[in-house]
Design an enzyme around this catalytic site. Structure first.
Site, short mmCIF file in Angstrom:
data_model
loop_
_atom_site.label_atom_id
_atom_site.label_comp_id
_atom_site.label_asym_id
_atom_site.label_seq_id
_atom_site.Cartn_x
_atom_site.Cartn_y
_atom_site.Cartn_z
N GLU B 59 -83.55 -26.95 -34.17
CA GLU B 59 -82.70 -25.92 -34.65
C GLU B 59 -82.39 -26.96 -35.66
O GLU B 59 -82.35 -26.10 -36.80
CB GLU B 59 -81.81 -24.95 -33.83
CG GLU B 59 -82.59 -24.31 -32.80
CD GLU B 59 -82.64 -25.40 -31.29
OE1 GLU B 59 -82.45 -26.39 -31.46
OE2 GLU B 59 -83.97 -24.82 -30.92
N PHE B 84 -77.89 -21.67 -30.17
CA PHE B 84 -79.12 -22.64 -31.04
C PHE B 84 -78.32 -23.16 -32.19
O PHE B 84 -78.51 -23.90 -33.02
CB PHE B 84 -79.91 -22.76 -30.33
CG PHE B 84 -80.11 -22.61 -28.93
CD1 PHE B 84 -79.89 -23.49 -28.31
CD2 PHE B 84 -81.17 -21.87 -28.76
CE1 PHE B 84 -79.58 -23.78 -27.13
CE2 PHE B 84 -81.16 -22.06 -26.82
CZ PHE B 84 -80.98 -22.48 -26.30
#
Lengths: 277, 315
Positions: B59, B84
């Protein structure tokens, strides 16, 4: 292949950039001199020989881009851009002064010619991959050049980017690692060993070359090789000397950020320009 | 104007908005973090393969790549679960997007307890607080499909970056196509003189609607605000209802520290101090369970909200 005349021109420009960088930091009194000096030949080669950029039009469409992910090397990037004509040379005396356009770490919103804001290590890597991806989507023939530090490459984000860029087959992304074997606290071998860096990049399916990062012929050969590889990104690992060209910092463990006095400036510039006693 | 009343899920509304934007604007592209099938962004992938990139389970890199694409003139939508998108990629979003003045729309799905059986590791309670710290960012927590669709489109038009927190499965249909939904302006769902309930997000607004009905049975008349935009905060409306009722209860599916409750309290402290109370996760971490269980376990349910409202009237 660079001819002797071009090499001589590049050597002179590199000296000019080093002199300007030392002056820039000495004017302030201290700064990130070590990692700024070790990338000067790559900067010189890119801005004076290779990259399609226009100082009169820093945001030119379709230009090549350079991301200095080790953003603390800003001083030598600024010296390069100033000498190239992106902004007045006297700006160099404003490094890190309140309200300056030349902050310690590269800022695309302040400095003409800076293609992406960096400073938090590792982040420029992903931004460069995004830029290269954008060039690819647009069908540009341009390249994105990325400068990473060897210490910086301890950041996990660099390796997240590595896998992404090879998966996306970003052949237009050409990265350099400034492999000066040092980081803020000392030697990488003692802190977080980076000696197997070649195999790490190979493992991520990058095209990998290793060169002397202070040799223009080697830089040229490596960049031209990298440009011919279109199915994967390229990493050029540059063996360099931290503080190269600033004699008081060479071989000094704490040369990441140093005080640079007027005497240091004068003596080191004299060495660089052949006027040393 | 798209009518979202037939859409079964919030994720359908999210993707309808992004696909409509991509159809209208060639600069729109989309990045995924191996959750293509979870959000349904495969529809975008299919329709615009040249502008869709699955970045894998990375991410931080995804957000950085989005920032780089933005610097090339693209407007990326980057998706992951809220934990995330916010916690894991926060420094990248703060610096490479916010500080670098890039334009990226970040999607964080399954906010708060909505992560349900994914449990504590997947429950973003702090995303509101984190995203409120990013200067000039738009933070959206829509309570239904139509407002989700409209607000995504308005966030694009704002030329700013945004963070969207929304569920994926199931959808509330509160507003019809054509209803007045305006970014940065809370919606008054009910007007009452006794107190004001300010709720944000689908779970809390749904429970608050029921709480208002429960209170009405007891002769308590509450104003109810759907605060779909957390940032910028609709301070004018907040001030107005605080002055009119003298009591404010703020309900959010997240943590108090740095959250909506604290934002509302901070504003009212300097403009119009009133008696307040808060519904949030307190000092707890998340846990597994279905939504009905979690709503009850975290005292987000309408009975608990109504009880807090009643207590607030006694203060």
């Amino acid at each position: 292949m660079l001819d002797a005349q071009i090499i001589e021109m590049l050597r002179q420009k590199a000296t000019d950039i080093r002199v300007a960088t030392i002056h820039e930091i000495a004017h302030l009194g201290k700064g990130h001199i070590g990692g700024a000096m070790s990338i000067v030949e790559v900067l010189t080669y890119l801005y004076y020989h290779e990259m399609n950029v226009d100082p009169e039009n820093p945001k030119k469409e379709g230009r090549d881009r350079f991301v200095c992910s080790k953003g603390h090397a800003g001083p030598s990037v600024y010296a390069t851009l100033a000498l190239k004509g992106f902004f007045p040379k006297d700006w160099l005396e404003t490094l890190n002064v309140g309200g300056t356009n030349l902050p310690s770490h590269c800022d695309m919103n302040k400095t003409p010619g800076i293609d992406f804001t960096t400073g938090s290590l590792g982040q420029g890597a992903s931004a460069a991959a995004g830029i290269a991806l954008g060039q690819k989507i647009r069908g540009e023939k341009s390249f994105t050049y990325l400068m990473l530090g060897d210490g910086e490459s301890q950041e996990g984000q660099v390796w997240e980017m590595a896998g992404f860029a090879s998966t996306q087959k970003l052949g237009n992304l050409i990265a350099f690692t400034d492999f000066n074997r040092m980081q803020l606290d000392g030697y990488t071998k003692d802190i977080y060993c980076m000696d197997n860096i070649d195999t790490r990049w190979l493992g991520f399916n990058w095209h990998v070359q290793r060169i002397n990062g202070h040799d223009f012929t080697e830089i040229d050969n490596a960049v031209q090789n990298a440009k011919s590889v279109t199915d994967r990104p390229s990493m050029i690992i540059c063996d360099t000397v931290k503080s190269q060209g600033y004699k008081p910092g060479v071989g000094v463990k704490a040369n990441h950020s140093m005080a640079v006095s007027a005497e240091d400036e004068a003596s080191s510039i004299a060495v660089l320009t052949g006027g040393a006693k | 104007m798209r009518d979202t009343s037939e859409l079964a899920n919030m994720k359908d509304a999210i993707m309808a908005a992004i696909i409509d934007l991509a159809t209208e604007h060639e600069d729109v592209c989309m990045l995924e973090a191996d959750l293509e099938s979870c959000l349904g962004s495969s529809g975008f992938h299919k329709q615009f393969p040249q502008r869709f990139f699955n970045c894998g389970i990375a991410e931080a890199n995804m957000v950085g790549v989005a920032a780089g694409l933005s610097s090339m003139g693209f407007v990326p939508y980057a998706d992951s679960f809220g934990v995330f998108s916010s916690r894991r990629a926060y420094d990248q979003f703060f610096l490479s997007v916010g500080y670098a003045k890039q334009r990226v729309h970040l999607i964080g799905t399954d906010p708060g307890v909505v992560a349900q059986v994914n449990g504590g590791t997947h429950m973003p309670f702090e995303d509101i607080a984190l995203m409120r710290q990013v200067p000039d960012l738009i933070v959206i927590d829509p309570s239904d499909a139509q407002s989700c669709y409209e607000l995504i489109k308005q966030a694009y038009d704002s030329k700013k970056s945004s963070y969207l927190r929304a569920g994926r499965r199931g959808a509330t249909h509160r507003y019809s196509a054509g209803a007045k939904i305006e970014l940065g302006k809370g919606i008054v769902l009910e007007e009452g003189k006794d107190l004001a309930i300010i709720a944000t997000g689908e779970t809390m607004v749904n429970e608050s609607v029921k709480a208002v009905a429960l209170l009405k049975e007891k002769g308590i008349h509450a104003t109810l605000i759907d605060l779909h935009t957390i940032k910028p905060l609709d301070t004018a409306l907040i001030e107005k209802v605080a002055k009119a009722t003298g009591r404010v209860l703020v309900c959010e599916n997240g943590r108090y520290a740095g959250g909506v409750g604290e934002a509302v309290a901070a504003h009212l402290a300097k403009t119009c101090p009133v008696k307040m109370d808060f519904v949030n996760v307190g000092e707890r971490f998340g846990e597994v369970g279905n939504l009905a269980y979690l709503v009850k376990a975290f005292a987000f349910d309408s009975e608990s909200i109504a009880a807090k409202a009643e207590n607030l009237l006694k203060k």
